[in-house]
Design a protein around this motif. Structure first.
Motif, PDB file in Angstrom:
ATOM      1  N   GLU A  76     -22.070  65.039  27.383  1.00 27.23           N
ATOM      2  CA  GLU A  76     -22.479  64.519  28.687  1.00 27.23           C
ATOM      3  C   GLU A  76     -21.634  65.119  29.800  1.00 27.23           C
ATOM      4  OE1 GLU A  76     -22.822  60.197  30.994  1.00 27.23           O
ATOM      5  OE2 GLU A  76     -22.422  60.295  28.838  1.00 27.23           O
ATOM      6  N   ARG A  77     -20.331  65.232  29.569  1.00 25.65           N
ATOM      7  CA  ARG A  77     -19.451  65.807  30.590  1.00 25.65           C
ATOM      8  C   ARG A  77     -19.721  67.289  30.785  1.00 25.65           C
ATOM      9  NH1 ARG A  77     -13.848  64.463  28.125  1.00 25.65           N
ATOM     10  NH2 ARG A  77     -13.055  65.584  29.954  1.00 25.65           N
ATOM     11  N   ALA A  78     -20.147  67.964  29.735  1.00 20.35           N
ATOM     12  CA  ALA A  78     -20.364  69.408  29.815  1.00 20.35           C
ATOM     13  C   ALA A  78     -21.486  69.763  30.784  1.00 20.35           C
ATOM     14  CB  ALA A  78     -20.682  69.968  28.430  1.00 20.35           C
ATOM     15  N   GLU A  79     -22.488  68.889  30.911  1.00 17.80           N
ATOM     16  CA  GLU A  79     -23.609  69.168  31.803  1.00 17.80           C
ATOM     17  C   GLU A  79     -23.152  69.330  33.244  1.00 17.80           C
ATOM     18  OE1 GLU A  79     -26.450  66.110  31.269  1.00 17.80           O
ATOM     19  OE2 GLU A  79     -26.969  66.690  29.206  1.00 17.80           O
ATOM     20  N   ARG A  80     -22.088  68.626  33.601  1.00 14.77           N
ATOM     21  CA  ARG A  80     -21.551  68.724  34.965  1.00 14.77           C
ATOM     22  C   ARG A  80     -21.059  70.136  35.259  1.00 14.77           C
ATOM     23  NH1 ARG A  80     -16.843  64.722  37.351  1.00 14.77           N
ATOM     24  NH2 ARG A  80     -16.525  65.753  39.358  1.00 14.77           N
ATOM     25  N   PHE A  81     -20.613  70.847  34.212  1.00 20.07           N
ATOM     26  CA  PHE A  81     -20.092  72.198  34.387  1.00 20.07           C
ATOM     27  C   PHE A  81     -21.050  73.257  33.881  1.00 20.07           C
ATOM     28  CE2 PHE A  81     -16.554  69.228  33.887  1.00 20.07           C
ATOM     29  CZ  PHE A  81     -15.858  69.466  35.062  1.00 20.07           C
ATOM     30  N   GLY A  82     -22.311  72.883  33.674  1.00 24.39           N
ATOM     31  CA  GLY A  82     -23.346  73.844  33.329  1.00 24.39           C
ATOM     32  C   GLY A  82     -23.397  74.253  31.883  1.00 24.39           C
ATOM     33  N   ARG A  98     -24.293  73.511  27.747  1.00 27.40           N
ATOM     34  CA  ARG A  98     -25.137  72.740  26.841  1.00 27.40           C
ATOM     35  C   ARG A  98     -24.551  72.878  25.446  1.00 27.40           C
ATOM     36  NH1 ARG A  98     -31.119  74.735  28.959  1.00 27.40           N
ATOM     37  NH2 ARG A  98     -30.888  74.024  31.123  1.00 27.40           N
ATOM     38  N   LEU A  99     -23.869  71.852  25.009  1.00 27.33           N
ATOM     39  CA  LEU A  99     -23.119  71.927  23.763  1.00 27.33           C
ATOM     40  C   LEU A  99     -23.974  71.647  22.539  1.00 27.33           C
ATOM     41  CD1 LEU A  99     -19.774  70.225  24.844  1.00 27.33           C
ATOM     42  CD2 LEU A  99     -20.412  72.637  24.891  1.00 27.33           C
ATOM     43  N   ALA A 100     -25.208  71.195  22.733  1.00 23.00           N
ATOM     44  CA  ALA A 100     -26.062  70.914  21.582  1.00 23.00           C
ATOM     45  C   ALA A 100     -26.431  72.195  20.852  1.00 23.00           C
ATOM     46  CB  ALA A 100     -27.331  70.182  22.029  1.00 23.00           C
ATOM     47  N   GLY A 101     -26.514  73.304  21.601  1.00 26.35           N
ATOM     48  CA  GLY A 101     -26.859  74.576  20.981  1.00 26.35           C
ATOM     49  C   GLY A 101     -25.652  75.251  20.363  1.00 26.35           C
ATOM     50  N   SER A 102     -25.849  76.499  19.971  1.00 25.06           N
ATOM     51  CA  SER A 102     -24.794  77.287  19.328  1.00 25.06           C
ATOM     52  C   SER A 102     -24.078  78.118  20.381  1.00 25.06           C
ATOM     53  CB  SER A 102     -25.407  78.194  18.259  1.00 25.06           C
ATOM     54  OG  SER A 102     -24.414  78.905  17.578  1.00 25.06           O
ATOM     55  N   ASN A 103     -22.733  78.044  20.380  1.00 25.41           N
ATOM     56  CA  ASN A 103     -21.922  78.754  21.367  1.00 25.41           C
ATOM     57  C   ASN A 103     -20.868  79.614  20.684  1.00 25.41           C
ATOM     58  OD1 ASN A 103     -22.648  77.529  24.200  1.00 25.41           O
ATOM     59  ND2 ASN A 103     -22.522  75.783  22.814  1.00 25.41           N
ATOM     60  N   VAL A 104     -20.453  80.653  21.398  1.00 30.39           N
ATOM     61  CA  VAL A 104     -19.346  81.496  20.930  1.00 30.39           C
ATOM     62  C   VAL A 104     -18.276  81.517  22.018  1.00 30.39           C
ATOM     63  CG1 VAL A 104     -20.797  82.938  19.483  1.00 30.39           C
ATOM     64  CG2 VAL A 104     -20.406  83.592  21.851  1.00 30.39           C
ATOM     65  N   LYS A 158      -6.638  78.865  28.975  1.00 36.73           N
ATOM     66  CA  LYS A 158      -6.038  77.918  28.040  1.00 36.73           C
ATOM     67  C   LYS A 158      -4.851  78.588  27.372  1.00 36.73           C
ATOM     68  CE  LYS A 158      -5.792  74.253  25.300  1.00 36.73           C
ATOM     69  NZ  LYS A 158      -5.348  72.937  25.788  1.00 36.73           N
ATOM     70  N   ASP A 159      -3.670  77.997  27.534  1.00 36.45           N
ATOM     71  CA  ASP A 159      -2.453  78.501  26.891  1.00 36.45           C
ATOM     72  C   ASP A 159      -2.214  79.979  27.188  1.00 36.45           C
ATOM     73  OD1 ASP A 159      -2.181  75.981  25.785  1.00 36.45           O
ATOM     74  OD2 ASP A 159      -3.194  76.524  23.919  1.00 36.45           O
ATOM     75  N   GLY A 160      -2.436  80.372  28.436  1.00 37.42           N
ATOM     76  CA  GLY A 160      -2.208  81.764  28.820  1.00 37.42           C
ATOM     77  C   GLY A 160      -3.326  82.712  28.464  1.00 37.42           C
ATOM     78  N   LEU A 161      -4.390  82.209  27.823  1.00 36.12           N
ATOM     79  CA  LEU A 161      -5.533  83.041  27.454  1.00 36.12           C
ATOM     80  C   LEU A 161      -6.648  82.868  28.481  1.00 36.12           C
ATOM     81  CD1 LEU A 161      -5.755  82.171  23.641  1.00 36.12           C
ATOM     82  CD2 LEU A 161      -4.583  84.123  24.676  1.00 36.12           C
ATOM     83  N   LEU A 162      -7.376  83.934  28.738  1.00 33.92           N
ATOM     84  CA  LEU A 162      -8.585  83.863  29.548  1.00 33.92           C
ATOM     85  C   LEU A 162      -9.758  83.631  28.610  1.00 33.92           C
ATOM     86  CD1 LEU A 162      -9.879  84.119  32.358  1.00 33.92           C
ATOM     87  CD2 LEU A 162     -10.111  86.573  31.938  1.00 33.92           C
ATOM     88  N   ILE A 163     -10.528  82.561  28.852  1.00 37.66           N
ATOM     89  CA  ILE A 163     -11.555  82.104  27.914  1.00 37.66           C
ATOM     90  C   ILE A 163     -12.943  82.247  28.531  1.00 37.66           C
ATOM     91  CG2 ILE A 163     -12.319  80.183  26.480  1.00 37.66           C
ATOM     92  CD1 ILE A 163      -9.524  81.163  25.809  1.00 37.66           C
ATOM     93  N   CYS A 164     -13.898  82.628  27.694  1.00 39.00           N
ATOM     94  CA  CYS A 164     -15.311  82.636  28.091  1.00 39.00           C
ATOM     95  C   CYS A 164     -16.118  81.935  27.003  1.00 39.00           C
ATOM     96  CB  CYS A 164     -15.809  84.059  28.296  1.00 39.00           C
ATOM     97  SG  CYS A 164     -17.569  84.157  28.745  1.00 39.00           S
ATOM     98  N   VAL A 165     -16.820  80.861  27.384  1.00 44.82           N
ATOM     99  CA  VAL A 165     -17.700  80.137  26.462  1.00 44.82           C
ATOM    100  C   VAL A 165     -19.133  80.460  26.867  1.00 44.82           C
ATOM    101  CG1 VAL A 165     -18.353  77.889  25.539  1.00 44.82           C
ATOM    102  CG2 VAL A 165     -15.994  78.289  26.282  1.00 44.82           C
ATOM    103  N   THR A 166     -19.924  80.938  25.912  1.00 43.81           N
ATOM    104  CA  THR A 166     -21.280  81.356  26.233  1.00 43.81           C
ATOM    105  C   THR A 166     -22.211  81.032  25.074  1.00 43.81           C
ATOM    106  OG1 THR A 166     -22.654  83.263  26.870  1.00 43.81           O
ATOM    107  CG2 THR A 166     -20.871  83.670  25.336  1.00 43.81           C
ATOM    108  N   PRO A 167     -23.506  80.784  25.334  1.00 43.57           N
ATOM    109  CA  PRO A 167     -24.451  80.531  24.246  1.00 43.57           C
ATOM    110  C   PRO A 167     -24.572  81.736  23.315  1.00 43.57           C
ATOM    111  CG  PRO A 167     -25.375  79.857  26.365  1.00 43.57           C
ATOM    112  CD  PRO A 167     -24.130  80.620  26.667  1.00 43.57           C
ATOM    113  N   ASP A 168     -24.778  81.476  22.042  1.00 43.39           N
ATOM    114  CA  ASP A 168     -24.945  82.546  21.062  1.00 43.39           C
ATOM    115  C   ASP A 168     -26.181  83.381  21.375  1.00 43.39           C
ATOM    116  OD1 ASP A 168     -24.543  84.032  18.703  1.00 43.39           O
ATOM    117  OD2 ASP A 168     -25.955  82.753  17.619  1.00 43.39           O
TER     118      ASP A 168
END
Length: 431
Positions: free
Chosen positions: A203-209, A211-217, A255-265
């Motif tokens: 639910e919180r993820a929708e605020r930041f665009g 969709r966690l129900a699907g597959s992400n990398v 996160k912890d000095g790393l640059l992160i990208c979360v994207t749909p598979d």
């Protein structure tokens, strides 16, 4: 408001020049001068100011509604107290008091919280200023040009500082809103990548665009140049990536000095573009790597992919793997080796322990073996990579066979050597 002061002075001087000798300045002359000031302001060229009020009538009864219409519907209640403050200033000539300025700052804050634009709330106050001009006590009671000039300067100065206070309150409210949003985002990112509060993440993820129900990398960047949340590198990558790909369902963070990208598979173009933009932002003089986790579904899937991306970075650094992008799916063999670390230690000890007796230590021979296997068992390519002669490479390989009894020319023995060399890197042998 200096231009406004000059306008008042010019109007009054013109009025004095037109006055006949021996005819004293009258109230009508003062009002005419004030009206001329209004006509010279840009807004007043096309709008009609309210008539001078009759005695006993509230002079500002309709000004707030008129100013609201003039400002395209900005709520007139944001003027609360402002017209009375201008009326006081026009009579006394004193600047706005600290408590009155605080009230204007609070108006700016309320406007920001209610979604009114800064332009709109300022337009409302400036419209109210010129609409109320002829009704101000100091203007109505003026008996000469000097009095009109004094009232005009005082009112314009008051409007100037009032608008400044409104802008300060508005900007402070916006800064606070941004800080709150950043705090919410940071908390969400930490929960997402640490695996906390998984039941609420979707639910919180929708605020930041997202969709966690699907597959992400998840892709993770580690570099010698520090990457901080909201820093230059993170902003540049996020902005450039957003200009080149459909940025829906994509999150760029740290996160912890790393640059992160979360994207749909389902978006295989995003990780590759992310790598390109990271390279552009960090420049050619910075050492960096990207680890790419495998695709997983659900809120917990992001955590697993992030852990795999980070583990891929660790393996790539320990093994000295070439290239920038290291995919967890391509490194599964190393994970298999590490799952039975005791057996791996035995293999390294049995196969490579004799290299300790070599003149100069085992490191040059290990380096030659690693380059030889990495270059497809081609001695010439290995020599080029190590900046050695081909004869030197072949001599070292023969020396390995003499010391260990394992030859690179025998497929089975070569496999044992290759796995042992990998194990040596994973176990930091002989260190």
């Amino acid at each position: 408001m200096s231009a406004g002061h000059d306008t008042v002075a010019q109007v009054v001087d013109d009025h004095d020049a037109r006055s006949r000798p021996g005819v004293p300045g009258s109230r009508d002359h003062s009002i005419a001068s004030a009206a001329a000031v209004v006509r010279l302001t840009p807004m007043a060229r096309t709008r009609r100011a309210p008539s001078t009020p009759e005695h006993g009538v509230n002079p500002f009864a309709d000004v707030a509604d008129m100013a609201s219409r003039d400002a395209h519907g900005v709520p007139g209640d944001l003027l609360e107290g402002y017209l009375e403050e201008l009326d006081e200033v026009s009579t006394t000539g004193r600047p706005l008091r600290p408590d009155q300025l605080r009230a204007r700052r609070e108006v700016g804050t309320r406007a920001a919280e209610r979604g009114v634009s800064l332009h709109g709330v300022i337009d409302l106050h400036l419209s109210a200023t010129w609409l109320a001009w002829r009704s101000l006590s100091g203007v109505r009671q003026a008996t000469g040009a000097d009095a009109v000039r004094a009232a005009g300067e005082a009112v314009f100065k008051a409007a100037d500082v009032a608008v400044t206070a409104i802008a300060e309150g508005y900007e402070e409210a916006q800064r606070w809103a941004v800080r709150q949003e950043e705090s919410f985002r940071r908390e969400f990112v930490d929960d997402l990548l640490d695996g906390r509060n998984l039941g609420q993440l979707a639910e919180r993820a929708e605020r930041f665009g997202l969709r966690l129900a699907g597959s992400n990398v998840v892709a993770a960047v580690r570099s010698t140049r520090p990457v901080v949340d909201g820093g230059e590198v993170a902003r540049a990558v996020e902005t450039s990536l957003g200009l080149r790909v459909d940025f829906r369902d994509v999150l760029v963070t740290t996160k912890d000095g790393l640059l992160i990208c979360v994207t749909p598979d389902a978006r295989p173009d995003v990780p590759d573009e992310f790598v390109r933009q990271v390279g552009a932002a960090l420049g050619p003089d910075t050492t960096w790597r990207v680890g790419l986790g495998r695709a997983h579904s659900g809120p917990g899937g992001v955590v697993r992919s992030f852990e795999q991306a980070r583990y891929a970075l660790d393996l790539a650094e320990r093994l000295g793997l070439p290239g920038r992008l290291h995919k967890a799916v391509d490194l599964l063999v190393y994970q298999v080796l590490l799952r039975d670390s005791a057996a791996l230690q035995d293999l390294v000890s049995v196969v490579l322990q004799p290299l300790r007796t070599a003149r100069g230590g085992p490191e040059p021979l290990l380096e030659t073996l690693a380059a030889y296997f990495a270059n497809g068992h081609v001695a010439a390519a290995c020599a080029r990579e190590l900046h050695l002669g081909v004869r030197t490479v072949t001599y070292r390989l023969q020396r390995v066979a003499e010391l260990t009894g394992y030859s690179v020319d025998d497929p089975a023995q070569a496999l044992s050597l290759q796995v042992a060399v990998l194990g040596a890197k994973l176990l930091d042998w002989p260190g």
